[in-house]
Design a protein around this motif. Sequence first.
Motif, PDB file in Angstrom:
ATOM      1  N   TRP A  41       0.813  -1.211   0.000  1.00 31.22           N
ATOM      2  CA  TRP A  41       0.000   0.000   0.000  1.00 31.22           C
ATOM      3  C   TRP A  41       0.849   1.265   0.000  1.00 31.22           C
ATOM      4  O   TRP A  41       0.426   2.298  -0.551  1.00 31.22           O
ATOM      5  N   LEU A  42       2.036   1.219   0.569  1.00 34.48           N
ATOM      6  CA  LEU A  42       2.934   2.373   0.458  1.00 34.48           C
ATOM      7  C   LEU A  42       3.382   2.563  -0.991  1.00 34.48           C
ATOM      8  O   LEU A  42       3.501   3.700  -1.467  1.00 34.48           O
ATOM      9  N   ALA A  43       3.627   1.448  -1.693  1.00 33.44           N
ATOM     10  CA  ALA A  43       3.974   1.540  -3.113  1.00 33.44           C
ATOM     11  C   ALA A  43       2.809   2.126  -3.911  1.00 33.44           C
ATOM     12  O   ALA A  43       3.011   2.944  -4.825  1.00 33.44           O
ATOM     13  N   ALA A  44       1.578   1.718  -3.564  1.00 32.86           N
ATOM     14  CA  ALA A  44       0.398   2.262  -4.244  1.00 32.86           C
ATOM     15  C   ALA A  44       0.287   3.767  -4.030  1.00 32.86           C
ATOM     16  O   ALA A  44      -0.026   4.520  -4.963  1.00 32.86           O
ATOM     17  N   PHE A  45       0.568   4.204  -2.814  1.00 33.96           N
ATOM     18  CA  PHE A  45       0.508   5.646  -2.531  1.00 33.96           C
ATOM     19  C   PHE A  45       1.570   6.403  -3.304  1.00 33.96           C
ATOM     20  O   PHE A  45       1.304   7.493  -3.836  1.00 33.96           O
ATOM     21  N   ALA A  46       2.768   5.846  -3.397  1.00 31.90           N
ATOM     22  CA  ALA A  46       3.845   6.513  -4.139  1.00 31.90           C
ATOM     23  C   ALA A  46       3.467   6.676  -5.612  1.00 31.90           C
ATOM     24  O   ALA A  46       3.698   7.743  -6.216  1.00 31.90           O
ATOM     25  N   ILE A  47       2.862   5.634  -6.201  1.00 28.86           N
ATOM     26  CA  ILE A  47       2.438   5.718  -7.601  1.00 28.86           C
ATOM     27  C   ILE A  47       1.324   6.747  -7.752  1.00 28.86           C
ATOM     28  O   ILE A  47       1.331   7.576  -8.679  1.00 28.86           O
ATOM     29  N   GLU A  48       0.363   6.712  -6.832  1.00 28.92           N
ATOM     30  CA  GLU A  48      -0.751   7.671  -6.898  1.00 28.92           C
ATOM     31  C   GLU A  48      -0.250   9.107  -6.762  1.00 28.92           C
ATOM     32  O   GLU A  48      -0.699  10.004  -7.490  1.00 28.92           O
ATOM     33  N   MET A  49       0.671   9.348  -5.841  1.00 32.56           N
ATOM     34  CA  MET A  49       1.202  10.687  -5.650  1.00 32.56           C
ATOM     35  C   MET A  49       1.885  11.191  -6.909  1.00 32.56           C
ATOM     36  O   MET A  49       1.750  12.359  -7.288  1.00 32.56           O
ATOM     37  N   ALA A 101      -6.985  -0.917  -7.402  1.00 29.65           N
ATOM     38  CA  ALA A 101      -7.583  -2.226  -7.663  1.00 29.65           C
ATOM     39  C   ALA A 101      -6.508  -3.298  -7.845  1.00 29.65           C
ATOM     40  O   ALA A 101      -6.632  -4.417  -7.332  1.00 29.65           O
ATOM     41  N   ALA A 102      -5.446  -2.955  -8.568  1.00 28.60           N
ATOM     42  CA  ALA A 102      -4.364  -3.914  -8.802  1.00 28.60           C
ATOM     43  C   ALA A 102      -3.652  -4.271  -7.500  1.00 28.60           C
ATOM     44  O   ALA A 102      -3.332  -5.444  -7.252  1.00 28.60           O
ATOM     45  N   VAL A 103      -3.418  -3.284  -6.654  1.00 27.88           N
ATOM     46  CA  VAL A 103      -2.738  -3.539  -5.383  1.00 27.88           C
ATOM     47  C   VAL A 103      -3.631  -4.358  -4.456  1.00 27.88           C
ATOM     48  O   VAL A 103      -3.151  -5.241  -3.726  1.00 27.88           O
ATOM     49  N   ALA A 104      -4.932  -4.089  -4.463  1.00 28.58           N
ATOM     50  CA  ALA A 104      -5.854  -4.878  -3.636  1.00 28.58           C
ATOM     51  C   ALA A 104      -5.805  -6.353  -4.045  1.00 28.58           C
ATOM     52  O   ALA A 104      -5.758  -7.245  -3.197  1.00 28.58           O
TER      53      ALA A 104
END
Length: 261
Positions: free
Chosen positions: A127-135, A159-162
């Motif tokens: 989820w930290l990786a997901a946040f970095a991509i989103e940011m 969705a992919a990270v989930a």
Amino acid sequence: MTPFFDHVSFFCAFALWKLDVAFAASPSSIEQIALRWMHIVAGFLWLGFLYFFVLAVNPTLKALDPATRAKTFPEIASRGLWWLRWSAVFGWLAGFRYFMILAKTDAINAGRPHAWGAWIGIWLACWLAAFAIEMALVQAGGPLANSYLSGTLAFFVMAAVAWLVVSLLAQPGVGNRTLCIAIGGGIGTILFLNVWGISWRCQKRLIAWTRALAEQGTPMPAEAAKLARTASLVMQINFWLSFPMLFFMAASAHFPFLSGQ
């Protein structure tokens, strides 16, 4: 008034005695109900202020003339965002601690009592990786400066990270409750990081600049428009992500559809 309260106290004591009510006595049970209560109350405040800003405050500010908006925005945003971001802190901390308890319980049931630490580490890293991509997406320029495009891509990332998190954690012994919260709590982590890592960093500068404009006539910096766009986009992303988050939180106890392999 005293006899009335005496009768009420007697009635309550009699009702509890007849119902044979017994409160949990173990420290673990007390901790878990305290965490649930804190998580729910903080969540009400957190999402309540989020919905208030998205559905009421933002449309109202857009309808005001520039002078009135410059006076109104700093006061509403500074007070409302204080409650939003600190309820996010308490809500996330209580939820994370509760998730740790669930993961540890599943690890013990699976005969791997120390595996829960690795599960939490995998979950947090994803989820930290997901946040970095989103940011990176919401702050990008060029074609990704389009809010609809960057927002849509952010949802695909979530969705992919989930899916990845469930694939990695769906091991023997891991139940629906833990897997659902792995998704719902992960989305909640994104909402929490969006508040503190992106939105508040933009909003506190916008509040200061708008207050200076209203009180001293200081022009808004050129970067204000980009910060306002980013803050608004993140607020919208949080608004829409809150619905799948609530679904998985509720499904953890009321809709068992996930299980370990």
